[in-house]
Enzyme design. Structure first.
Site, PDB file in Angstrom:
ATOM      1  N   ASP A  92       0.865  -1.177   0.000  1.00 35.33           N
ATOM      2  CA  ASP A  92       0.000   0.000   0.000  1.00 35.33           C
ATOM      3  C   ASP A  92       0.904   1.231   0.000  1.00 35.33           C
ATOM      4  O   ASP A  92       2.100   1.153   0.283  1.00 35.33           O
ATOM      5  CB  ASP A  92      -0.938  -0.026   1.232  1.00 35.33           C
ATOM      6  CG  ASP A  92      -2.166   0.862   1.035  1.00 35.33           C
ATOM      7  OD1 ASP A  92      -2.217   1.634   0.048  1.00 35.33           O
ATOM      8  OD2 ASP A  92      -3.090   0.792   1.882  1.00 35.33           O
ATOM      9  N   ASP A 127      -3.821   7.239  -3.532  1.00 35.24           N
ATOM     10  CA  ASP A 127      -5.210   7.643  -3.747  1.00 35.24           C
ATOM     11  C   ASP A 127      -5.661   8.466  -2.546  1.00 35.24           C
ATOM     12  O   ASP A 127      -4.981   8.495  -1.518  1.00 35.24           O
ATOM     13  CB  ASP A 127      -6.095   6.397  -3.902  1.00 35.24           C
ATOM     14  CG  ASP A 127      -5.905   5.413  -2.770  1.00 35.24           C
ATOM     15  OD1 ASP A 127      -4.755   5.223  -2.324  1.00 35.24           O
ATOM     16  OD2 ASP A 127      -6.906   4.836  -2.292  1.00 35.24           O
ATOM     17  N   ALA A 195     -11.743   3.402   0.981  1.00 35.81           N
ATOM     18  CA  ALA A 195     -12.476   4.215   1.957  1.00 35.81           C
ATOM     19  C   ALA A 195     -13.793   3.586   2.413  1.00 35.81           C
ATOM     20  O   ALA A 195     -14.767   4.281   2.697  1.00 35.81           O
ATOM     21  CB  ALA A 195     -12.730   5.623   1.398  1.00 35.81           C
ATOM     22  N   CYS A 278     -15.297 -22.458  18.691  1.00 35.53           N
ATOM     23  CA  CYS A 278     -14.493 -22.617  17.479  1.00 35.53           C
ATOM     24  C   CYS A 278     -13.766 -23.950  17.540  1.00 35.53           C
ATOM     25  O   CYS A 278     -13.516 -24.468  18.621  1.00 35.53           O
ATOM     26  CB  CYS A 278     -13.497 -21.460  17.410  1.00 35.53           C
ATOM     27  SG  CYS A 278     -12.220 -21.655  16.160  1.00 35.53           S
ATOM     28  N   CYS A 280     -10.718 -24.502  15.892  1.00 35.28           N
ATOM     29  CA  CYS A 280      -9.327 -24.374  15.442  1.00 35.28           C
ATOM     30  C   CYS A 280      -8.383 -24.960  16.503  1.00 35.28           C
ATOM     31  O   CYS A 280      -8.777 -25.176  17.646  1.00 35.28           O
ATOM     32  CB  CYS A 280      -9.000 -22.919  15.119  1.00 35.28           C
ATOM     33  SG  CYS A 280      -8.501 -21.925  16.541  1.00 35.28           S
ATOM     34  N   CYS A 283      -8.312 -23.143  19.872  1.00 30.06           N
ATOM     35  CA  CYS A 283      -9.521 -23.223  20.698  1.00 30.06           C
ATOM     36  C   CYS A 283      -9.769 -24.643  21.216  1.00 30.06           C
ATOM     37  O   CYS A 283     -10.403 -24.823  22.251  1.00 30.06           O
ATOM     38  CB  CYS A 283     -10.718 -22.708  19.903  1.00 30.06           C
ATOM     39  SG  CYS A 283     -10.513 -20.960  19.510  1.00 30.06           S
TER      40      CYS A 283
HETATM   41  N1  GUN Z   1      -6.554   0.959   3.210  1.00 28.25           N
HETATM   42  C1  GUN Z   1      -7.857   0.975   3.595  1.00 28.25           C
HETATM   43  N2  GUN Z   1      -8.580   1.804   2.810  1.00 28.25           N
HETATM   44  C2  GUN Z   1      -7.713   2.335   1.910  1.00 28.25           C
HETATM   45  C3  GUN Z   1      -7.871   3.261   0.822  1.00 28.25           C
HETATM   46  O1  GUN Z   1      -8.957   3.785   0.548  1.00 28.25           O
HETATM   47  N3  GUN Z   1      -6.738   3.536   0.096  1.00 28.25           N
HETATM   48  C4  GUN Z   1      -5.524   2.974   0.402  1.00 28.25           C
HETATM   49  N4  GUN Z   1      -4.480   3.284  -0.373  1.00 28.25           N
HETATM   50  N5  GUN Z   1      -5.352   2.113   1.404  1.00 28.25           N
HETATM   51  C5  GUN Z   1      -6.447   1.795   2.156  1.00 28.25           C
HETATM   52 ZN    ZN Z   2     -10.367 -20.829  17.274  1.00 28.23          ZN
END
Ligand code: GUN
Ligand code: ZN
Length: 499
Positions: A92, A127, A195, A278, A280, A283
């Site tokens: 990211d 972004d 977002a 759970c 797993c 758990c």
């Molecule tokens: N991580 C969670 N939401 C977003 C987003 O809208 N843009 C970016 N770049 N990373 C994110």
């Molecule tokens: Zn578990």
């Protein structure tokens, strides 16, 4: 067709696909969960994510690495060696951090270039994640900035690295749809819907669905779609049914730090648990008291492991449901975990028109599980088929057996409505429907009758029903004679009619 993404199976708008990631020479099966790796705080090592949990792809933050002490190490070793992860690695851009801490001195191109130099397989430009409370004007302005950054990606050398083109636009579906069309036009490779985290944190699932559906309308079916920041397993089935292919989870680790325990029905708090609901390995081997008695870091690790088991397990369940053709039944079950999820499911069904196009025509079984099932795409599709079927003479639509006193004797089954008996063994008319039906099923059956009657203006129709509610009977066209099934006499029922 998108040249890095191939679809294998589909159900509703959900699909199993293959994402080819050329830079790491890997293939990722989607829907896929990308655990978020925080280089400063590895609750579970990337190597364990890969070998024990089966992660084929992970995500880390290129901007945070660029600002950290690890910068040089990441540059010299490359991300795969630095993290010790051989699968695909998405980075990211820090857009979320930037939105929070204001301006920075790097451009989107600088940050993209850094992601390229550390060896990211899939990178993200900067972004602008427009928050839900932003006005339409602000959302449109920020979108224009995002779009111009996407268009200038081509100025940077990205080699074989894939690049995300995020779709923003706040809560405005017109902007989301346009953003998606423009993002697709850039020719970039994947499309995260951005977002949505604040919507999900506030349980605004209905709006989340509307926003994602708008993005999907603009993107079309061929592009791989990532739901940015969606890491809670309770939302996976819903998001996959909308056509999302990738998820990233920071939740598994963040929640574990706070003693929060993920389940497919919602979040539990460890201090409040009497049992671990759970199967797993964590758990099965521990009681809540065992976990509470552990030192903080050990407890955090155990909870993070549980959270990952649950998240990956849900994705396998979803993929199996796609193969079997009962993804919507799974979504419906998950929707019962929280009233806000019911909103999400109802919003999904409001987009039935678009879901229809991807849904395979033939699946195993249709289970009628609640009033929402009456709005499923299969019901709509059957009604559209009825509007094309022709029938002549005196037509009986009956919940009973063949009656030869009529020119035609069709079966009628809520929520679908009427159909020729020859179709009885075909999907979805093989549906399993409860005895005690709700009004929604009858009203949809009445709608089916209305469609058939409208298409066949010269035929005469009689409905022989068991116990339809007044409202559904009231919705029938005037040309339909209504008779209780028990009033149809034996003589007629045995088919020794007057003819
Ligand atoms: N991580 C969670 N939401 C977003 C987003 O809208 N843009 C970016 N770049 N990373 C994110
Ligand atoms: Zn578990």
């Amino acid at each position: 067709m998108n040249d890095v993404f191939e679809l294998r199976s589909a159900d509703a708008a959900g699909r199993i696909g293959e994402l080819r990631v050329p830079r790491s020479d890997t293939i990722v099966e989607t829907p896929a969960l990308m655990p978020v790796i925080n280089p400063h705080l590895q609750t579970i090592s990337p190597a364990r994510l890969e070998t024990e949990f089966g992660a084929e792809i992970c995500i880390t933050n290129g901007y945070i690495i660029s600002q950290s002490d690890y910068r040089e190490e990441a540059l010299s070793k490359g991300l795969h060696e630095f993290l010790d992860f051989s699968g695909a690695i998405m980075t990211d851009s820090g857009a979320f951090q930037l939105a929070e801490y204001g301006d920075i001195d790097a451009t989107s191109a600088d940050i993209l270039d850094f992601q390229y130099r550390i060896g990211a397989d899939i990178a993200t430009p900067i972004d602008i994640p427009t928050p839900p409370e932003a006005s339409h004007e602000r959302a449109a302005d920020e979108l224009a900035t995002t779009q111009s950054r996407l268009e200038s990606v081509s100025d940077v050398d990205t080699g074989a690295m894939l690049v995300n083109a995020p779709v923003q636009g706040g809560v405005y579906t017109d902007l989301r749809e346009r953003a998606a069309r423009d993002a697709r036009e850039t020719g970039l490779d994947l499309h995260p819907v951005g977002a949505v985290v604040p919507l999900m944190n506030d349980y605004r699932y209905g709006e989340m669905v509307d926003v994602v559906a708008a993005a999907k309308r603009g993107l079309g079916a061929a592009s791989p779609v990532h739901l940015f920041g969606a890491g809670h397993p309770m939302t996976f089935a819903l998001a996959v049914a909308l056509g999302c292919d990738l998820f990233d989870s920071a939740a598994y680790a963040l929640y574990a730090r706070d003693d929060r325990y993920l389940t497919v029905r919602g979040t539990e708090r460890l201090p409040e648990l009497d049992y671990l609901p759970c199967e797993c390995p964590v758990c099965v081997a521990h009681t809540p008291d065992d976990l509470r008695a552990m030192p903080d870091d050990e407890r955090e690790t155990r909870l993070a492991e549980h959270n990952l088991y649950v998240s990956f397990g849900e994705l396998r369940r979803i993929k199996q449901a796609i193969r079997r053709g009962d993804l919507l039944e799974l979504v419906e079950t998950r929707a019962r975990g929280h009233p806000a999820m019911v909103d999400g499911y109802r919003a999904l069904l409001d987009h039935t028109d678009r879901l229809e196009r991807q849904d395979p025509a033939s699946k195993d079984a249709f289970f009628y599980l609640s009033a929402e099932s009456a709005q499923r795409p299969e019901v709509r599709r059957h009604h559209e088929r009825l509007a094309r079927l022709s029938v002549e003479g005196d037509v009986l639509l009956t919940e009973g057996d063949i009656n030869t006193a009529y020119d035609a004797s069709w079966r009628v089954v809520p929520p679908f409505g009427p159909f020729p008996r020859a179709l009885s063994e075909t999907y979805p008319l093989t549906a399993e429907v409860p005895e005690r039906l709700d009004d929604a099923a009858y009203e949809q059956a009445a709608e089916g009758i209305r469609r058939l009657v409208e298409t066949n203006p010269d035929a005469e129709f009689t409905l022989a029903h068991r116990s339809w509610p007044e409202r559904a009977l009231g919705a029938l066209p005037e040309r339909v004679t209504v008779r209780p099934l028990e009033s149809m006499d034996e003589y007629e029922e045995r088919g020794e009619g007057e003819s």
